[in-house]
Design a protein around this motif. Structure first.
Motif, PDB file in Angstrom:
ATOM      1  N   GLY A  66       0.750  -1.062  -0.250  1.00 37.21           N
ATOM      2  CA  GLY A  66       0.010   0.006   0.138  1.00 37.21           C
ATOM      3  C   GLY A  66       0.841   1.346   0.017  1.00 37.21           C
ATOM      4  N   GLY A  67       1.806   1.129  -0.625  1.00 36.72           N
ATOM      5  CA  GLY A  67       2.799   2.371  -0.714  1.00 36.72           C
ATOM      6  C   GLY A  67       3.808   2.729   0.487  1.00 36.72           C
ATOM      7  N   THR A  68       3.835   1.916   1.247  1.00 36.55           N
ATOM      8  CA  THR A  68       4.559   2.079   2.542  1.00 36.55           C
ATOM      9  C   THR A  68       5.094   0.728   3.174  1.00 36.55           C
ATOM     10  OG1 THR A  68       4.416   3.110   4.580  1.00 36.55           O
ATOM     11  CG2 THR A  68       2.525   1.964   3.758  1.00 36.55           C
ATOM     12  N   THR A  69       5.694   0.833   4.266  1.00 33.42           N
ATOM     13  CA  THR A  69       6.192  -0.596   4.913  1.00 33.42           C
ATOM     14  C   THR A  69       5.380  -0.635   6.209  1.00 33.42           C
ATOM     15  OG1 THR A  69       8.180  -0.451   3.507  1.00 33.42           O
ATOM     16  CG2 THR A  69       8.369  -1.930   5.566  1.00 33.42           C
ATOM     17  N   THR A  70       5.166  -1.818   6.658  1.00 34.33           N
ATOM     18  CA  THR A  70       4.863  -1.993   7.672  1.00 34.33           C
ATOM     19  C   THR A  70       5.638  -1.479   9.096  1.00 34.33           C
ATOM     20  OG1 THR A  70       5.939  -4.299   8.024  1.00 34.33           O
ATOM     21  CG2 THR A  70       3.560  -4.372   7.161  1.00 34.33           C
ATOM     22  N   LYS A  71       5.133  -0.991   9.777  1.00 32.24           N
ATOM     23  CA  LYS A  71       5.675  -0.272  11.034  1.00 32.24           C
ATOM     24  C   LYS A  71       6.619  -1.350  11.801  1.00 32.24           C
ATOM     25  CE  LYS A  71       7.081   3.295  13.014  1.00 32.24           C
ATOM     26  NZ  LYS A  71       6.462   3.865  13.971  1.00 32.24           N
ATOM     27  N   ASP A  72       6.171  -2.740  12.212  1.00 29.31           N
ATOM     28  CA  ASP A  72       6.959  -3.619  12.809  1.00 29.31           C
ATOM     29  C   ASP A  72       7.767  -4.399  11.808  1.00 29.31           C
ATOM     30  OD1 ASP A  72       6.237  -3.830  15.720  1.00 29.31           O
ATOM     31  OD2 ASP A  72       3.936  -3.930  15.081  1.00 29.31           O
ATOM     32  N   ASN A  73       8.897  -4.672  12.326  1.00 31.95           N
ATOM     33  CA  ASN A  73       9.950  -5.478  11.645  1.00 31.95           C
ATOM     34  C   ASN A  73      10.142  -6.880  12.495  1.00 31.95           C
ATOM     35  OD1 ASN A  73      11.455  -4.981  13.897  1.00 31.95           O
ATOM     36  ND2 ASN A  73      12.571  -3.404  12.684  1.00 31.95           N
ATOM     37  N   PHE A  74      11.027  -7.858  12.165  1.00 34.72           N
ATOM     38  CA  PHE A  74      11.178  -8.896  12.609  1.00 34.72           C
ATOM     39  C   PHE A  74      11.568  -8.704  14.126  1.00 34.72           C
ATOM     40  CE2 PHE A  74      10.469 -10.729   8.577  1.00 34.72           C
ATOM     41  CZ  PHE A  74       9.838 -11.942   8.887  1.00 34.72           C
ATOM     42  N   GLU A  75      12.092  -7.541  14.463  1.00 33.67           N
ATOM     43  CA  GLU A  75      12.627  -7.074  15.886  1.00 33.67           C
ATOM     44  C   GLU A  75      11.459  -6.922  16.581  1.00 33.67           C
ATOM     45  OE1 GLU A  75      16.473  -5.478  16.534  1.00 33.67           O
ATOM     46  OE2 GLU A  75      15.999  -4.732  18.451  1.00 33.67           O
ATOM     47  N   THR A  76      10.849  -5.725  16.308  1.00 29.65           N
ATOM     48  CA  THR A  76       9.997  -5.171  17.122  1.00 29.65           C
ATOM     49  C   THR A  76       8.578  -6.156  17.247  1.00 29.65           C
ATOM     50  OG1 THR A  76       8.971  -4.047  15.366  1.00 29.65           O
ATOM     51  CG2 THR A  76      10.658  -2.784  16.651  1.00 29.65           C
ATOM     52  N   GLY A  77       8.484  -6.737  16.045  1.00 30.92           N
ATOM     53  CA  GLY A  77       7.051  -7.631  16.011  1.00 30.92           C
ATOM     54  C   GLY A  77       7.241  -8.782  16.658  1.00 30.92           C
TER      55      GLY A  77
END
Ligand code: URP
Ligand code: ZN
Ligand code: ZN
Length: 470
Positions: A66-77
């Motif tokens: 959707g034109g952006t990247t999810t806020k959580d990555n593998f560390e924070t998520g």
């Protein structure tokens, strides 16, 4: 270091009983009464349930969409997941037309390697059934340990694959023991309804729901189930939201077809009216399929209880309200689709399910952990508490009360779609392969302590277990 968990009540999908657990080298070494070992750290679990770690079979970490990247990555998520009682995630690896499946997996390994704090696996998207892609599937299963394949029937011109692709993926998965997963919505008709809505100047978040009615989820679910039957394959329908889809799954299962389904906490506790909130707040609740009329919540609970649906995924796909969701301020089609649920999946199901008498304690464990382990080739390494299994364990206070809030959650996102909801029951400590990730509600793990899981195939799982078909 060795550990012994004492005085807790062990709960698996089959049993509830009081016993000690000896953990050694990351595994459950023994279960019994009055276990002792002078070298072991003793953990007192008085008053707590001792659950197998949660398995979330549906996450999207570090994903461009959707034109952006999810806020959580593998560390924070995964830190957030661990706080919530989840010790394994299976994340969706996206692929690109024309590129090899292996190159997509390499990219996902790069995103997750040295970052995840809990164990993780990948599902692989199939966007086209080219000769090369179909030829690569057996080696992806055998060598990479990636044994489940996702086909999107919606998101036209983005992820959507056609029926030929779905059918060929089903047939190839059947021949190699894999499991096909579908996002079941009729993307072509959604595209038409969306264009019509925008033409009429209907741009608010609620039109996201109105252009994706439940009939289109039911239609796609039924179509996928029928293609599965024709291919003599096996199917897992992700994020089931409504009666129309549950009926199709139940019908296929009643005829003996290997069709399974997942729902998510958001569909069990929220409804379409949230998308009508003022000041664009409805955008916080935009994901696909959309929230439904409240009457569907009972349908979903009943389907879980009766075994027509097997698992609870979070579909964690987090975007900030400010700076990401507001990309769609003037046009609902530009709101990135997704919501943040990896942290609260476990507690919400316990609180709303067990505490409110909708499901039993053992059914809770089955849905939150065991069934996912079985369907996705991780059982009995994961998904249970038994000698030889990984010591992925949640010590859970069943009476703790708290209010869900973005102020206190651990996800990287700036809002919580369940803000203010009271939940009873909370993970206190969480072990991953015998090591604390969460100790007394504090994160004590390290990025990179999570291992990539090469999974077994669905076919091997059903040969071994009397799984999945209840
Ligand atoms: O809106 C959602 N669910 N976003 C994540 C992608 C998907 O469809 O699962
Ligand atoms: Zn989806
Ligand atoms: Zn998803």
């Amino acid at each position: 270091m060795k550990k012994i968990i004492k005085n807790g009540k062990i709960v698996t999908a089959a049993d509830t009983y009081q016993a000690d657990i000896l953990i050694e080298d990351g595994k459950i070494k023994a279960i019994g009464n009055d276990l002792s070992d002078v070298y072991a750290e003793v953990i007192d679990a008085t008053g707590q349930y001792v659950f197998p770690g949660g398995i979330d079979p549906h996450t999207h970490m570090d994903m461009s969409f959707g034109g952006t990247t999810t806020k959580d990555n593998f560390e924070t998520g995964t830190i957030a997941a661990a706080h919530g009682g989840t010790t394994t995630i299976i994340d969706f690896c996206l692929t690109e037309k024309g590129n090899t499946l292996k190159s997509a997996l390499d990219k996902w390994h790069e995103k997750s390697n040295e970052r995840s704090v809990i164990d993780y696996g990948f599902h692989l998207q199939i966007v086209e059934a080219s000769e090369n892609v179909l030829k690569e599937i057996p080696s992806v299963i055998e060598e990479e340990g990636v044994t489940s394949f996702k086909v999107f029937m919606a998101y036209k011109n983005v992820f959507q694959a056609d029926d030929e692709t779905l059918f060929q993926t089903l047939a190839t998965a059947r021949d190699n023991g894999g499991l096909v997963m579908v996002h079941a919505e009729n993307g072509d008709v959604i595209e038409h309804l969306t264009k019509e809505a925008l033409k009429q100047g209907n741009t608010d978040p609620i039109y996201h729901a109105l252009t994706r009615p439940p009939e289109l989820e039911g239609e796609a679910t039924g179509r996928a189930a029928k293609l599965t039957a024709l291919a003599d394959a096996q199917l897992y329908v992700v994020h089931v939201t409504c009666k129309e889809a549950v009926d199709q799954i139940a019908d296929a299962r009643s005829k003996g077809f290997r069709v399974f389904g997942e729902t998510c906490p958001q569909y069990l506790v929220l409804d379409q009216s949230y998308m009508e909130k003022e000041n664009f707040e409805g955008a916080k609740y935009v994901w696909s399929p959309p929230l439904r009329d409240k009457s569907n919540q009972d349908v979903l609970w009943n389907a879980l209880k009766s075994g027509q649906l097997q698992t609870i995924g979070s579909d964690h796909c987090s975007f900030d309200f400010i700076g990401q969701k507001d990309l769609g301020k003037d046009d609902f089609t530009k709101i990135p689709n997704g919501g943040p649920f990896v942290e609260d999946r476990f507690s919400v199901l316990f609180s709303e399910g067990v505490k409110k008498g909708r499901i039993s304690l053992n059914q809770f464990v089955d849905m939150i952990s065991t069934q996912a382990a079985k369907l996705f080739g991780l059982f009995p390494q994961k998904g249970t508490i038994a000698p030889g299994s990984d010591a992925d364990i949640v010590l859970f206070d069943p009476d703790a009360e708290r209010y869900i809030s973005a102020e206190t959650h651990h996800m990287a996102v700036d809002y919580n779609a369940l803000e203010g909801m009271k939940v009873t029951g909370e993970p206190v400590s969480v072990l991953s392969r015998g090591e604390y990730v969460i100790k007394d509600k504090q994160f004590v793990g390290k990025p990179g302590m999570g291992n990539f899981l090469k999974r077994s195939t669905f076919n091997k799982a059903i040969q071994k277990e009397s799984v999945v078909t209840k």
